[in-house]
Write a protein that holds these residues in place. Structure first.
Motif, mmCIF file in Angstrom:
data_model
loop_
_atom_site.group_PDB
_atom_site.id
_atom_site.type_symbol
_atom_site.label_atom_id
_atom_site.label_comp_id
_atom_site.label_asym_id
_atom_site.label_seq_id
_atom_site.Cartn_x
_atom_site.Cartn_y
_atom_site.Cartn_z
ATOM 1 N N MET A 21 -64.040 -37.057 -17.944
ATOM 2 C CA MET A 21 -65.411 -36.785 -18.379
ATOM 3 C C MET A 21 -65.519 -35.388 -18.988
ATOM 4 S SD MET A 21 -67.440 -38.539 -15.193
ATOM 5 C CE MET A 21 -69.000 -37.815 -15.579
ATOM 6 N N HIS A 22 -64.899 -34.414 -18.355
ATOM 7 C CA HIS A 22 -64.922 -33.043 -18.881
ATOM 8 C C HIS A 22 -64.250 -32.962 -20.248
ATOM 9 C CE1 HIS A 22 -66.771 -30.781 -15.639
ATOM 10 N NE2 HIS A 22 -66.042 -31.461 -14.769
ATOM 11 N N ARG A 23 -63.149 -33.689 -20.428
ATOM 12 C CA ARG A 23 -62.461 -33.678 -21.725
ATOM 13 C C ARG A 23 -63.364 -34.244 -22.820
ATOM 14 N NH1 ARG A 23 -57.180 -35.340 -19.174
ATOM 15 N NH2 ARG A 23 -57.879 -37.433 -19.649
ATOM 16 N N PHE A 24 -64.063 -35.335 -22.525
ATOM 17 C CA PHE A 24 -64.963 -35.901 -23.534
ATOM 18 C C PHE A 24 -66.099 -34.933 -23.844
ATOM 19 C CE2 PHE A 24 -69.051 -38.029 -24.313
ATOM 20 C CZ PHE A 24 -68.821 -38.398 -25.625
ATOM 21 N N ILE A 25 -66.707 -34.378 -22.817
ATOM 22 C CA ILE A 25 -67.824 -33.455 -23.037
ATOM 23 C C ILE A 25 -67.348 -32.227 -23.813
ATOM 24 C CG2 ILE A 25 -69.447 -31.916 -21.859
ATOM 25 C CD1 ILE A 25 -69.813 -34.179 -19.777
ATOM 26 N N ALA A 26 -66.150 -31.723 -23.498
ATOM 27 C CA ALA A 26 -65.608 -30.574 -24.234
ATOM 28 C C ALA A 26 -65.361 -30.944 -25.693
ATOM 29 C CB ALA A 26 -64.314 -30.089 -23.574
ATOM 30 N N HIS A 60 -62.862 -54.507 -6.105
ATOM 31 C CA HIS A 60 -62.357 -55.029 -7.373
ATOM 32 C C HIS A 60 -63.284 -54.629 -8.525
ATOM 33 C CE1 HIS A 60 -60.512 -57.665 -10.297
ATOM 34 N NE2 HIS A 60 -61.697 -58.188 -10.531
ATOM 35 N N GLN A 61 -64.586 -54.773 -8.329
ATOM 36 C CA GLN A 61 -65.545 -54.398 -9.365
ATOM 37 C C GLN A 61 -65.442 -52.918 -9.689
ATOM 38 O OE1 GLN A 61 -69.521 -55.566 -8.335
ATOM 39 N NE2 GLN A 61 -68.899 -57.655 -7.823
ATOM 40 N N PHE A 62 -65.316 -52.093 -8.649
ATOM 41 C CA PHE A 62 -65.204 -50.654 -8.847
ATOM 42 C C PHE A 62 -63.987 -50.322 -9.699
ATOM 43 C CE2 PHE A 62 -63.211 -46.673 -7.511
ATOM 44 C CZ PHE A 62 -64.179 -45.772 -7.929
ATOM 45 N N HIS A 63 -62.832 -50.871 -9.359
ATOM 46 C CA HIS A 63 -61.610 -50.567 -10.103
ATOM 47 C C HIS A 63 -61.671 -51.114 -11.527
ATOM 48 C CE1 HIS A 63 -59.359 -48.535 -7.025
ATOM 49 N NE2 HIS A 63 -59.757 -49.446 -6.156
ATOM 50 N N PHE A 64 -62.272 -52.268 -11.706
ATOM 51 C CA PHE A 64 -62.432 -52.839 -13.037
ATOM 52 C C PHE A 64 -63.265 -51.910 -13.919
ATOM 53 C CE2 PHE A 64 -65.019 -55.361 -15.991
ATOM 54 C CZ PHE A 64 -64.029 -55.973 -16.739
ATOM 55 N N HIS A 65 -64.398 -51.467 -13.397
ATOM 56 C CA HIS A 65 -65.285 -50.605 -14.177
ATOM 57 C C HIS A 65 -64.711 -49.199 -14.341
ATOM 58 C CE1 HIS A 65 -68.421 -53.510 -14.762
ATOM 59 N NE2 HIS A 65 -68.384 -53.816 -13.477
ATOM 60 N N LEU A 66 -64.003 -48.711 -13.352
ATOM 61 C CA LEU A 66 -63.366 -47.400 -13.449
ATOM 62 C C LEU A 66 -62.316 -47.408 -14.565
ATOM 63 C CD1 LEU A 66 -63.180 -44.552 -12.214
ATOM 64 C CD2 LEU A 66 -61.395 -45.444 -10.713
ATOM 65 N N LYS A 67 -61.518 -48.470 -14.608
ATOM 66 C CA LYS A 67 -60.503 -48.602 -15.660
ATOM 67 C C LYS A 67 -61.187 -48.650 -17.031
ATOM 68 C CE LYS A 67 -56.696 -51.529 -17.190
ATOM 69 N NZ LYS A 67 -55.945 -52.756 -16.955
ATOM 70 N N GLY A 68 -62.267 -49.395 -17.134
ATOM 71 C CA GLY A 68 -63.004 -49.468 -18.385
ATOM 72 C C GLY A 68 -63.596 -48.131 -18.789
ATOM 73 N N LEU A 69 -64.118 -47.408 -17.813
ATOM 74 C CA LEU A 69 -64.703 -46.102 -18.088
ATOM 75 C C LEU A 69 -63.643 -45.120 -18.573
ATOM 76 C CD1 LEU A 69 -67.311 -44.500 -18.040
ATOM 77 C CD2 LEU A 69 -66.895 -43.987 -15.634
ATOM 78 N N GLY A 106 -60.912 -45.909 -20.180
ATOM 79 C CA GLY A 106 -60.567 -46.313 -21.540
ATOM 80 C C GLY A 106 -61.617 -45.895 -22.556
ATOM 81 N N VAL A 107 -62.876 -46.111 -22.231
ATOM 82 C CA VAL A 107 -63.958 -45.778 -23.155
ATOM 83 C C VAL A 107 -64.034 -44.271 -23.360
ATOM 84 C CG1 VAL A 107 -66.475 -45.752 -23.397
ATOM 85 C CG2 VAL A 107 -65.321 -47.848 -22.723
ATOM 86 N N LEU A 108 -63.972 -43.502 -22.274
ATOM 87 C CA LEU A 108 -64.055 -42.049 -22.407
ATOM 88 C C LEU A 108 -62.865 -41.489 -23.187
ATOM 89 C CD1 LEU A 108 -65.452 -41.019 -18.918
ATOM 90 C CD2 LEU A 108 -66.608 -40.850 -21.130
ATOM 91 N N SER A 109 -61.693 -42.057 -22.997
ATOM 92 C CA SER A 109 -60.527 -41.603 -23.755
ATOM 93 C C SER A 109 -60.706 -41.881 -25.244
ATOM 94 C CB SER A 109 -59.262 -42.290 -23.244
ATOM 95 O OG SER A 109 -59.002 -41.924 -21.915
ATOM 96 N N LYS A 110 -61.200 -43.056 -25.586
ATOM 97 C CA LYS A 110 -61.426 -43.394 -26.995
ATOM 98 C C LYS A 110 -62.526 -42.521 -27.599
ATOM 99 C CE LYS A 110 -59.861 -48.162 -26.748
ATOM 100 N NZ LYS A 110 -60.255 -49.587 -26.798
ATOM 101 N N LEU A 111 -63.596 -42.276 -26.841
ATOM 102 C CA LEU A 111 -64.672 -41.424 -27.346
ATOM 103 C C LEU A 111 -64.180 -40.002 -27.582
ATOM 104 C CD1 LEU A 111 -67.671 -42.635 -25.158
ATOM 105 C CD2 LEU A 111 -67.352 -43.012 -27.607
ATOM 106 N N THR A 112 -63.303 -39.509 -26.702
ATOM 107 C CA THR A 112 -62.739 -38.175 -26.874
ATOM 108 C C THR A 112 -61.922 -38.108 -28.159
ATOM 109 O OG1 THR A 112 -62.673 -37.853 -24.478
ATOM 110 C CG2 THR A 112 -61.276 -36.413 -25.805
ATOM 111 N N LEU A 113 -61.084 -39.123 -28.390
ATOM 112 C CA LEU A 113 -60.299 -39.174 -29.629
ATOM 113 C C LEU A 113 -61.200 -39.235 -30.864
ATOM 114 C CD1 LEU A 113 -57.395 -41.629 -28.711
ATOM 115 C CD2 LEU A 113 -57.207 -39.188 -29.217
#
Length: 162
Positions: free
Chosen positions: A19-24, A124-133, A135-142
């Motif tokens: 999260m910090h990397r994306f915000i930065a 299971h739901q937590f890990h599914f959404h955490l993995k998605g988050l 991925g999304v934050l990494s792509k948004l940072t790029l």
């Protein structure tokens, strides 16, 4: 009050760090792009080779943003939602991305499946959404970094033409 341990915050694979990397990256983008209107009518099609290589296994994404300016506004909006949460959206009476996703979820047709107790599969739901988050934050940072670099190239090219 819960405190975040220093060990988890310094772990490069922690959600907080991502999260910090994306915000930065979004802050850097915002500080670098002094004249956002220059991004108008610049297509998003130019992507770095690393993004193309990373997306070989994924179907091509359809960017609903028509130009870099709209993409810039989207990245800023997501950053603001992350920093301010729902409170700022409620005060301005605008719908956040979370609210829009919840509305779409409510509109899904009933499939006839047996309803599952909400607490049975929370891990299971937590890990599914955490993995998605992640991925999304990494792509948004790029994307924020790519938009910043492309803006620098465009402005740099304009300075040499004078």
């Amino acid at each position: 009050m819960m405190q975040i341990s220093i060990d988890s915050a310094s772990n490069k694979h922690s959600l907080i760090n991502v999260m910090h990397r994306f915000i930065a990256a979004a802050n850097n983008m915002d500080e670098t792009i002094m004249v956002p209107s220059l991004l108008r009518d610049m297509p998003l099609e130019e992507q770095s080779k690393s993004q193309v290589e990373n997306n070989n296994n994924e179907p091509p994404s359809l960017n609903k943003q028509r130009d870099m300016y709209e993409h810039y506004l989207l990245l800023k909006s997501i950053k603001n939602d992350m920093e301010w949460g729902m409170l700022k959206r409620e005060m301005s009476s605008g719908a956040s991305f979370l609210e829009m996703a919840m509305k779409q979820e409510e509109q899904k047709p009933v499939t006839g499946e047996i309803p599952v107790d909400n607490n049975t599969d929370l891990e299971h739901q937590f890990h599914f959404h955490l993995k998605g988050l992640f991925g999304v934050l990494s792509k948004l940072t790029l994307q924020a970094d790519d938009l910043t670099n492309r803006y620098k190239r465009e402005i740099g090219a304009a300075n040499f033409m004078r």
